[in-house]
Design an enzyme around this catalytic site. Sequence first.
Site, PDB file in Angstrom:
ATOM      1  N   SER A  23      -2.589 -68.708  17.041  1.00 45.43           N
ATOM      2  CA  SER A  23      -1.792 -69.669  17.823  1.00 45.43           C
ATOM      3  C   SER A  23      -2.643 -70.371  18.870  1.00 45.43           C
ATOM      4  O   SER A  23      -2.541 -71.589  19.067  1.00 45.43           O
ATOM      5  CB  SER A  23      -0.640 -68.951  18.543  1.00 45.43           C
ATOM      6  OG  SER A  23       0.307 -68.517  17.625  1.00 45.43           O
ATOM      7  N   ASP A 320       6.375 -62.251  14.287  1.00 50.17           N
ATOM      8  CA  ASP A 320       5.394 -62.119  13.210  1.00 50.17           C
ATOM      9  C   ASP A 320       5.119 -60.662  12.857  1.00 50.17           C
ATOM     10  O   ASP A 320       4.400 -60.377  11.894  1.00 50.17           O
ATOM     11  CB  ASP A 320       4.092 -62.838  13.583  1.00 50.17           C
ATOM     12  CG  ASP A 320       4.287 -64.347  13.596  1.00 50.17           C
ATOM     13  OD1 ASP A 320       5.258 -64.827  12.980  1.00 50.17           O
ATOM     14  OD2 ASP A 320       3.490 -65.050  14.238  1.00 50.17           O
TER      15      ASP A 320
HETATM   16  C1  S3P Z   1       3.841 -69.788  16.080  1.00 49.88           C
HETATM   17  C2  S3P Z   1       5.160 -69.578  16.333  1.00 49.88           C
HETATM   18  C3  S3P Z   1       6.035 -68.741  15.500  1.00 49.88           C
HETATM   19  C4  S3P Z   1       5.240 -67.823  14.598  1.00 49.88           C
HETATM   20  C5  S3P Z   1       4.104 -68.527  13.930  1.00 49.88           C
HETATM   21  C6  S3P Z   1       3.157 -69.129  14.952  1.00 49.88           C
HETATM   22  C7  S3P Z   1       3.072 -70.667  16.980  1.00 49.88           C
HETATM   23  O1  S3P Z   1       6.838 -69.573  14.690  1.00 49.88           O
HETATM   24  O2  S3P Z   1       6.079 -67.235  13.638  1.00 49.88           O
HETATM   25  O3  S3P Z   1       3.378 -67.621  13.119  1.00 49.88           O
HETATM   26  O4  S3P Z   1       1.838 -70.651  16.944  1.00 49.88           O
HETATM   27  O5  S3P Z   1       3.704 -71.401  17.751  1.00 49.88           O
HETATM   28  P1  S3P Z   1       8.240 -70.185  15.249  1.00 49.88           P
HETATM   29  O6  S3P Z   1       7.915 -70.804  16.513  1.00 49.88           O
HETATM   30  O7  S3P Z   1       8.709 -71.162  14.238  1.00 49.88           O
HETATM   31  O8  S3P Z   1       9.125 -68.982  15.359  1.00 49.88           O
END
Ligand code: S3P
Length: 433
Positions: A23, A320
């Site tokens: 992220s 996650d």
């Molecule tokens: C992420 C947010 C999450 C997560 C994804 C990465 C991010 O998704 O599941 O693996 O980097 O902002 P959502 O925001 O759709 O829940």
Amino acid sequence: MERAELTKAGSLKGEITPPPDKSISHRAVMLASIAEGKSIVRNFLRAEDPMSTMNAFRSMGIEIEKKAGNELIINGKGLHGLKEPFEVINCGNSGTTVRLISGILSGNPFFSVLTGDDSLKQRPMARVINPLKEMGAGISARNGDKYLPMAIKGRRLKAIDYKMPVASAQVKSCLILAGLYADGTTTITELQKSRDHTERMLKSMGADIEIDSLVIKVKGCSGKKELNPIDVTVPSDFSSAAFFIAAALIIPNSEISIKNVGINPTRTGLLDVLKKMGADIEIENIRDVSGEPVADIHCKTAGNLKAVKISGDIMPSLIDEFPILCVLATQAEGVTEIRGAEELRVKESDRIKAMASELKKIGVELEEYPDGISIKGKASMKGDIVESYHDHRIAMSLAIAALAAQGTTTINNSSCVDISFPEFFEELKKLTR
Ligand code: S3P
């Protein structure tokens, strides 16, 4: 490696530094590209997902130089310095790439088309398209503006006051980024608190952003102000560390140290759940690295993990970790119930269905619900041929289950780990005795 074979492990011992945070790697490239001047991103994650983000910005004229040691030098061209891409931008498997970029592209006065792989083309995009349209963006997408491919004609945006109907850091970040290009102050109210890396990084770059629990206010800086470049060091990804934490807890006689892990509280819901389950995990050497809390995690086998019931506000902070939590539940005494997890149905795969069907194959008793699962522990698992559904987190979770199962487990299509953790199987092997 299209197929991985794993056998029951004796124990896990040693030390590991998991790969850099996915992220934060995405956000560092995006924000450095729209900052004015030269940024340095240290310990960038060289895996398929963040590479999709890097390629996207390169295709819009941003020079990104790769240095030794996973360092990137990014020559940001300012909020309005991106060029119209000549080609369709392919975001691969990455929801973060497409959803966050759509916010930036909506405020840039050129035409662009975003697409992705078969998984991404089935994931919901209306959650970003609808509010972006409210801000005045010109967007069309397949099947009634719901799915990729998506075409964007960027223009000057107007600020909105938006109450999010889903808990999603991707949607929140998309709107924060669009808010940078809007006239006035955009207000976003989250349904539940989700990861806040975008807010932290933008603040450090001088953006006018205020956070008051679930409410985020961002002032448009179009024409007035530019973002300052950054020098960030990306910590190891807690979501990658989670597989090793789980392995150490459920494999007898294990003891491992996991180094340099990001422990941002919007990401570490799994640690709170594990505490409730009776695991004794030590968080050591807590420090601040580029505005994010980082620590070393020491864990050893938990003899008697107890089942838990979880739902509600904690979900986004372990979103996650659902697949690996399912694996932990198989080895906890009693019935673990995870509810309020319907978002898991629209991740890289339907993760509720994937974990339910594959854990059943190796002998776990469970019940699937529209919004979650209940799993009966302690299960005695027996290796079999299982499917990854081309989903990196499913493949890695099943690999940890395999270490606790009798005999041999074969995971089909295991190379999808390249999305976030290309060295996963090698690293696991190094620690396994
Ligand atoms: C992420 C947010 C999450 C997560 C994804 C990465 C991010 O998704 O599941 O693996 O980097 O902002 P959502 O925001 O759709 O829940």
